[in-house]
Design an enzyme around this catalytic site. Structure first.
Site, PDB file in Angstrom:
ATOM      1  N   LYS A 296      -5.261  -0.664   5.683  1.00 13.49           N
ATOM      2  CA  LYS A 296      -5.289  -0.472   4.233  1.00 13.49           C
ATOM      3  C   LYS A 296      -5.979   0.826   3.829  1.00 13.49           C
ATOM      4  CE  LYS A 296      -4.540  -5.246   3.068  1.00 13.49           C
ATOM      5  NZ  LYS A 296      -4.346  -5.834   4.402  1.00 13.49           N
TER       6      LYS A 296
HETATM    7  C1  LIG Z   1      -3.372  -6.685   4.728  1.00 10.08           C
HETATM    8  C2  LIG Z   1      -3.150  -6.857   6.161  1.00 10.08           C
HETATM    9  C3  LIG Z   1      -1.912  -7.281   6.663  1.00 10.08           C
HETATM   10  C4  LIG Z   1      -0.753  -7.648   5.755  1.00 10.08           C
HETATM   11  O1  LIG Z   1      -0.190  -6.536   5.110  1.00 10.08           O
HETATM   12  P1  LIG Z   1       0.688  -6.754   3.795  1.00 10.08           P
HETATM   13  O2  LIG Z   1       0.973  -5.393   3.297  1.00 10.08           O
HETATM   14  O3  LIG Z   1      -0.151  -7.551   2.851  1.00 10.08           O
HETATM   15  O4  LIG Z   1       1.904  -7.491   4.217  1.00 10.08           O
HETATM   16  C5  LIG Z   1      -1.769  -7.399   8.026  1.00 10.08           C
HETATM   17  N1  LIG Z   1      -2.798  -7.126   8.871  1.00 10.08           N
HETATM   18  C6  LIG Z   1      -3.987  -6.721   8.420  1.00 10.08           C
HETATM   19  C7  LIG Z   1      -5.073  -6.470   9.388  1.00 10.08           C
HETATM   20  C8  LIG Z   1      -4.208  -6.569   7.060  1.00 10.08           C
HETATM   21  O5  LIG Z   1      -5.394  -6.163   6.628  1.00 10.08           O
END
Ligand SMILES: *Cc1c(COP(=O)(O)O)cnc(C)c1O
Length: 494
Positions: free
Chosen positions: A112
């Site tokens: 993120k």
């Molecule tokens: C947020 C997250 C996801 C999921 O991603 P999305 O965009 O919400 O589908 C998967 N793995 C990790 C480690 C995350 O932080």
């Protein structure tokens, strides 16, 4: 003349990119979208010699249609220069069955960071552009990783405040410690008595609550969101799909034009949707493979056409994917229904009132053209972590392992596959350690050191010594009191 953003639920809504970014969610509850995505095009050939920052500038420029090229480039530079521990930003690692695209080398060791390092730069630029006099309050619900990445991105950014809500007991010890030790005079962190969906729907309701927004405006504060419902959060995630592709070409693994599979560990459907956007822009994608954990709502949906959130919410070892309402799916429904706002509204109303909806045959067929799906149980996830480590000496986190398991189960010899790796194994140390050695009572920070001693995988700098940091946030509330909590807290942040 470039396109404006409309709402998935109303084509008469018309916003510039900067307005859509500041507002986050449309008034009608829909998400901001560009109608004619396929009129936009990125020439892959033109990216082959570019570095990550140049690709980002080109790709983002297409969507930030009221930003100058210079503004886009400035946002990109501020977000990515010296902020990531890998010079490639998102390095591609080759394993036996697939390539792994490591998205976790940012300031908080989660994928993120890629989007949340740049969203605050968009926000700041957009504020100036629109001559807004109010300050921005970012309200965000987190399943663990968004929270810290957003806090780090917005920390001490002028004219912004940020409050994060996380499900009490629903995030890992490392994730919680990262958040409650957050510095910055404009940051707030609070635990909610409930799961992620409770936190997310609580925040979403406040975004639609007119009296609440009016009360905030009286304090000269405007709401915005850092969740992946914000278009400014979604578009930076397209960049690494292009980057992975051009790297494969550079390495001679594919020829320019060959189609590639991307396997994406999925929760809120943001990451994989960015892959869909990249495909619409011309990236040669064969399949986007949606990998879910035991909360396999999306697997059911993509295989049967029925979305049904009326089921038990399971806590898994890939907690960032413990989600039953995937917000960004609404954008996909909009595109696969040929931008039929009324149809999307119908489905979303059904979801809200009954917890379920079924798409028509035509839409399901369209979904299946591009998407396939699989899921992994906790046990399968653990076994994958162990197998890959033992056989290939590569340590992956549980979310990545969910993706890898789904990849192995759907082997495609005709295409190169890329698994998106969404977190450092050290963000989920206990689960990773237990996958290798079985249950332990050691705390996560002890295990971090043990895991490092055993594997020699470097502990990211931001996680090293985290346990000694001072706790600066210890608020915990019932979700019914979110509104009054925010009113009070917003006044204290500067
Ligand atoms: C947020 C997250 C996801 C999921 O991603 P999305 O965009 O919400 O589908 C998967 N793995 C990790 C480690 C995350 O932080």
């Amino acid at each position: 003349m470039s396109q404006c953003y409309e709402s998935t639920r109303d084509k008469l809504v018309s916003k510039k990119a900067s307005e859509a970014i500041l507002q986050g969610l449309s008034e009608d509850g829909g998400l901001f979208v560009l109608r004619n995505l396929n009129e936009l095009h990125i020439h892959i050939e033109s990216l082959i010699d570019d570095d990550y920052l140049s690709i980002a500038t080109k790709v983002l420029g297409v969507f930030l249609n009221d930003f100058s090229e210079e503004e886009v480039r400035m946002c990109v530079d501020k977000a990515y220069t010296n902020k990531f521990s890998a010079k490639e930003i998102t390095p591609l690692v080759e394993l036996k069955d697939a390539h792994v695209l490591e998205l976790f080398h940012g300031p908080t060791s989660a994928f993120k960071d890629v989007a949340l390092s740049i969203l605050p730069q968009f926000t700041k630029t957009a504020l100036t552009k629109n001559e807004m006099t109010e300050d921005i309050l970012i309200l965000t619900a987190t399943s663990g990783d968004t929270g810290k990445a957003a806090l780090e991105g917005y920390k001490d950014v002028d004219r912004t405040k940020i409050i994060i809500f996380y499900p009490s007991g629903g995030v890992s010890k490392v994730q919680e410690t990262q958040m409650i030790t957050q510095e910055g005079k404009n940051t707030g962190v609070c635990a909610i008595d409930g799961n992620f969906d409770d936190a997310q729907s609580g925040v979403k309701e406040l975004f639609l609550n007119e009296t609440f927004k009016r009360d905030l405006l009286e304090k000269n504060i405007k709401l915005s969101s850092a969740n992946s419902i914000n278009i400014g959060r979604l578009i930076p995630q397209m960049v690494y799909y292009f980057y992975a592709y051009k790297t494969l070409v550079n390495q001679g693994k594919i020829n320019c034009g060959d189609k590639v599979n991307f396997v994406v560990p999925t929760g809120n459907f943001g990451n994989i949707l960015a892959g869909y956007y990249a495909k619409q822009l011309g990236l040669p994608v064969n399949k986007l493979v949606c990998a879910a954990n035991e909360n396999n709502v999306l697997y059911d949906f993509l295989t049967t056409g029925t979305y049904n959130k009326n089921r038990e919410f399971l806590k898994t070892i890939s907690p960032s994917m413990d989600i039953l309402i995937s917000s960004n799916l609404e954008r996909l429904l909009y595109y696969v229904s040929d931008c039929d706002n009324e149809y999307v509204t119908q489905l979303m109303t059904s979801l809200k009132t009954t917890g379920t909806y079924t798409v028509n045959e035509r839409v399901l067929a369209k979904l299946k053209e591009t998407f396939s799906a699989g899921y992994a149980s906790n046990e399968e996830t653990q076994k994958t972590i162990q197998d890959v480590y033992v056989k290939e000496n590569y340590l992956m986190d549980p979310h990545t392992a969910v993706g890898y398991k789904v990849l192995l189960e759907n082997k495609d010899k005709e295409h190169v596959s890329v698994v998106l790796s969404t977190a450092s194994p050290y963000k989920f140390t206990k689960s990773v350690y237990e996958a290798l050695h079985g249950p332990t009572n050691d705390d996560e920070f002890t295990l971090m050191k043990k895991l490092h001693a055993e594997t020699n995988v470097v502990i990211p700098e931001n996680l090293n010594g985290l346990e000694d940091k001072i706790v600066l946030h210890d608020d915990s509330i019932e979700k019914e009191t979110m509104k009054s909590y925010i009113m009070e807290k917003a006044g204290q942040l500067v």
